[in-house]
Write a protein that holds these residues in place. Structure first.
Motif, mmCIF file in Angstrom:
data_model
loop_
_atom_site.group_PDB
_atom_site.id
_atom_site.type_symbol
_atom_site.label_atom_id
_atom_site.label_comp_id
_atom_site.label_asym_id
_atom_site.label_seq_id
_atom_site.Cartn_x
_atom_site.Cartn_y
_atom_site.Cartn_z
ATOM 1 N N GLU A 19 28.720 31.646 32.025
ATOM 2 C CA GLU A 19 29.809 32.487 31.511
ATOM 3 C C GLU A 19 29.497 33.958 31.726
ATOM 4 O O GLU A 19 30.371 34.743 32.098
ATOM 5 N N ARG A 20 28.242 34.331 31.491
ATOM 6 C CA ARG A 20 27.867 35.737 31.684
ATOM 7 C C ARG A 20 28.011 36.134 33.149
ATOM 8 O O ARG A 20 28.488 37.221 33.471
ATOM 9 N N VAL A 21 27.592 35.264 34.021
ATOM 10 C CA VAL A 21 27.692 35.556 35.455
ATOM 11 C C VAL A 21 29.159 35.676 35.856
ATOM 12 O O VAL A 21 29.549 36.597 36.580
ATOM 13 N N GLU A 22 29.985 34.754 35.379
ATOM 14 C CA GLU A 22 31.403 34.763 35.729
ATOM 15 C C GLU A 22 32.085 36.047 35.256
ATOM 16 O O GLU A 22 32.834 36.682 36.005
ATOM 17 N N ARG A 23 31.793 36.454 34.030
ATOM 18 C CA ARG A 23 32.421 37.665 33.486
ATOM 19 C C ARG A 23 31.905 38.909 34.196
ATOM 20 O O ARG A 23 32.640 39.864 34.437
ATOM 21 N N SER A 24 30.637 38.910 34.499
ATOM 22 C CA SER A 24 30.059 40.056 35.209
ATOM 23 C C SER A 24 30.688 40.217 36.587
ATOM 24 O O SER A 24 31.015 41.323 37.023
ATOM 25 N N LYS A 25 30.850 39.091 37.284
ATOM 26 C CA LYS A 25 31.474 39.136 38.614
ATOM 27 C C LYS A 25 32.911 39.639 38.528
ATOM 28 O O LYS A 25 33.353 40.446 39.357
ATOM 29 N N LEU A 26 33.654 39.170 37.506
ATOM 30 C CA LEU A 26 35.040 39.605 37.355
ATOM 31 C C LEU A 26 35.101 41.100 37.065
ATOM 32 O O LEU A 26 35.915 41.827 37.657
ATOM 33 N N ALA A 27 34.231 41.583 36.178
ATOM 34 C CA ALA A 27 34.213 43.017 35.859
ATOM 35 C C ALA A 27 33.937 43.842 37.112
ATOM 36 O O ALA A 27 34.624 44.831 37.391
ATOM 37 N N LEU A 28 32.951 43.428 37.888
ATOM 38 C CA LEU A 28 32.605 44.185 39.103
ATOM 39 C C LEU A 28 33.705 44.117 40.151
ATOM 40 O O LEU A 28 33.906 45.062 40.915
ATOM 41 N N GLU A 68 46.092 48.439 34.555
ATOM 42 C CA GLU A 68 46.190 46.972 34.522
ATOM 43 C C GLU A 68 44.820 46.341 34.727
ATOM 44 O O GLU A 68 44.442 45.382 34.038
ATOM 45 N N ASN A 69 44.049 46.885 35.667
ATOM 46 C CA ASN A 69 42.713 46.348 35.918
ATOM 47 C C ASN A 69 41.749 46.668 34.789
ATOM 48 O O ASN A 69 40.838 45.886 34.492
ATOM 49 N N ILE A 70 41.933 47.827 34.160
ATOM 50 C CA ILE A 70 41.101 48.158 32.997
ATOM 51 C C ILE A 70 41.378 47.160 31.880
ATOM 52 O O ILE A 70 40.460 46.698 31.196
ATOM 53 N N ALA A 71 42.651 46.815 31.699
ATOM 54 C CA ALA A 71 43.005 45.825 30.689
ATOM 55 C C ALA A 71 42.364 44.476 31.016
ATOM 56 O O ALA A 71 41.867 43.772 30.121
ATOM 57 N N LYS A 72 42.357 44.100 32.294
ATOM 58 C CA LYS A 72 41.717 42.844 32.690
ATOM 59 C C LYS A 72 40.211 42.879 32.411
ATOM 60 O O LYS A 72 39.623 41.892 31.973
ATOM 61 N N MET A 73 39.598 44.040 32.660
ATOM 62 C CA MET A 73 38.168 44.166 32.422
ATOM 63 C C MET A 73 37.840 43.934 30.948
ATOM 64 O O MET A 73 36.817 43.326 30.602
ATOM 65 N N PHE A 74 38.727 44.404 30.101
ATOM 66 C CA PHE A 74 38.499 44.271 28.662
ATOM 67 C C PHE A 74 38.886 42.887 28.160
ATOM 68 O O PHE A 74 38.136 42.244 27.428
ATOM 69 N N ARG A 75 40.054 42.396 28.582
ATOM 70 C CA ARG A 75 40.607 41.197 27.961
ATOM 71 C C ARG A 75 40.321 39.904 28.717
ATOM 72 O O ARG A 75 40.381 38.830 28.143
ATOM 73 N N GLU A 76 40.013 40.003 30.008
ATOM 74 C CA GLU A 76 39.677 38.799 30.772
ATOM 75 C C GLU A 76 38.178 38.732 31.059
ATOM 76 O O GLU A 76 37.540 37.704 30.830
ATOM 77 N N ALA A 77 37.622 39.832 31.548
ATOM 78 C CA ALA A 77 36.170 39.856 31.739
ATOM 79 C C ALA A 77 35.450 40.002 30.402
ATOM 80 O O ALA A 77 34.266 39.693 30.301
ATOM 81 N N GLU A 78 36.183 40.464 29.382
ATOM 82 C CA GLU A 78 35.627 40.658 28.030
ATOM 83 C C GLU A 78 34.350 41.484 28.086
ATOM 84 O O GLU A 78 33.289 41.078 27.599
ATOM 85 N N LEU A 79 34.466 42.655 28.673
ATOM 86 C CA LEU A 79 33.316 43.526 28.882
ATOM 87 C C LEU A 79 32.471 43.739 27.618
ATOM 88 O O LEU A 79 31.231 43.702 27.711
#
Length: 404
Positions: A19-28, A68-79
């Protein structure tokens, strides 16, 4: 950042390594390629406590192409969940929520003829404040039925979305995006870092719980509410003088609903009768009855009514306090406010989240000269308001006592 996922994870919600890897990849993936290394370095500095949350969010904004991408970083990648320290995680979550919500909002919601125009004009002299196109847009009362039917055209919707991503707590995101149209969004885009935006529609207070619930559903906890009050007898007489004034633009006269030719006494008698019919001569009247039988029946579209009822401050405020927590309100008393405008404005700016400035122009706004009220009418109104004023002091504190 991505190469060391095991260093991250929230203690209250542990993430698996995948999960950490997946979220990190999405954020980047949401960061511009040329900013990726700097973003990793800044993330490490924030995680280590070397960078404040607001500064970190500012750096994210520079590294990511769109809101929109900042919102994704927060709400989907859950930075925030990728930061191990709970306090840092909470600070980042708060800073990102604040950024996505757009500038903090304020509304001067009442009371009419209590100095609302002056208060608003003093606030908007702050360089970090954006004023509504019109001081009184009446979005949540007179215009509300039209708002429900209004479909935002594509360009307008995109302009609102560029300013604000509706927070999860907001129950009516459609109304929030529409509300941003009361501001000049082109000017907002040009103005740089606007931190606060607001309007002043003093008839909102008279709208009671119904208007408060509309505002809560659309604007949520990002809203700060200001209510300025005045001796209700003087307020009523000033109200009459405004609506009896035949000078002004066509739009001003329409909004006032001028009552030229009618006496103050006849209007007072009419409103007192309406209030007594619903039991509102008693300060302990049932609030739901007062709302249903009086507040909800006040005319929309002009201000030439409720000359006495608008001065029943405690009854109206108690309805608003059922909807918003007390900490979202700042209550002011015109008589005290006028004695030290600069000092009181420091408190106002602090309340809406701004550093204080010295207000350049503190001349009274929208003031009129007129003959004094007759002694008989003044005495009648003072007798009517006395028990209501007592309840106001009990509700807001002794500094709000109007004793006759």
């Amino acid at each position: 950042f991505l190469n060391e996922p095991a260093d991250f994870g929230a203690p209250d919600r542990p993430l698996t390594k995948p999960e950490r890897v997946e979220r990190s990849k999405l954020a980047l993936s949401l960061v511009r390629a040329d900013a990726a290394e700097e973003f990793k370095a800044l993330t490490r500095r924030f995680a280590d406590g070397e960078l404040e949350a607001d500064d970190y969010v500012d750096s994210i904004c520079k590294a990511v192409e769109s809101k929109e991408n900042i919102a994704k970083m927060f709400r989907e990648a859950e930075l925030p969940l990728l930061i191990a320290d709970v306090e840092r995680q909470a600070a980042l979550r708060a800073a990102m929520e604040a950024y996505l919500a757009g500038p903090r909002l304020f509304a001067v919601v009442g009371a009419m003829k209590c100095g609302t125009t002056s208060l608003f004009e003093y606030i908007v002299q702050h360089p970090a404040v954006m004023r509504s196109r019109q001081k009184e847009p009446h979005f949540f009362d007179w215009a509300w039925n039209k708002v429900q039917k209004w479909k935002l055209p594509g360009a307008s919707l995109e302009a609102s979305q560029a300013v604000c991503t509706p927070p999860r707590e907001v129950d009516n995101p459609d109304a929030l995006l529409k509300f941003w149209q009361v501001f000049d969004l082109d000017e907002l885009a040009r103005a740089g870092k606007v931190r606060v935006a607001g309007e002043a529609t003093p008839s909102y207070l008279l709208g009671g719980r119904a208007v408060a619930e509309r505002m809560r559903a659309a604007l949520g906890s990002n809203l700060r509410l200001l209510i300025i009050l005045r001796d209700p007898v003087k307020r009523a007489y000033s109200h009459y003088q405004m609506t009896a004034d035949t000078n002004g633009t066509k739009e001003q006269l329409a909004r006032r609903g001028t009552v030229a030719g009618r006496s103050f006494e006849s209007l007072i008698d009419e409103d007192l009768a309406a209030l007594r019919t619903v039991g509102a001569d008693d300060p302990d009247v049932d609030l739901e009855t007062f709302e249903r039988e009086y507040l909800s029946k006040t005319p929309m579209g002009n201000g030439s009514h409720s000359y006495v009822g608008r001065g029943l401050y405690a009854l109206q405020i108690r309805q608003w306090l059922k909807v918003f927590p007390r900490e979202q309100f700042l209550f002011l008393k015109l008589e005290d406010f006028s004695r030290d405008i600069q000092g009181n404005m420091r408190n106002v700016f602090s309340f809406i989240g701004l550093d204080a400035i010295r207000v350049p122009d503190i001349a009274p706004k929208n003031a009129r000269e007129y003959e004094p009220i007759s002694a008989d009418l003044e005495a009648r109104l003072k007798a009517f308001y006395a028990p209501h004023n007592k309840r106001l002091a009990e509700l807001l504190g002794p500094e709000f006592a109007y004793e006759y």
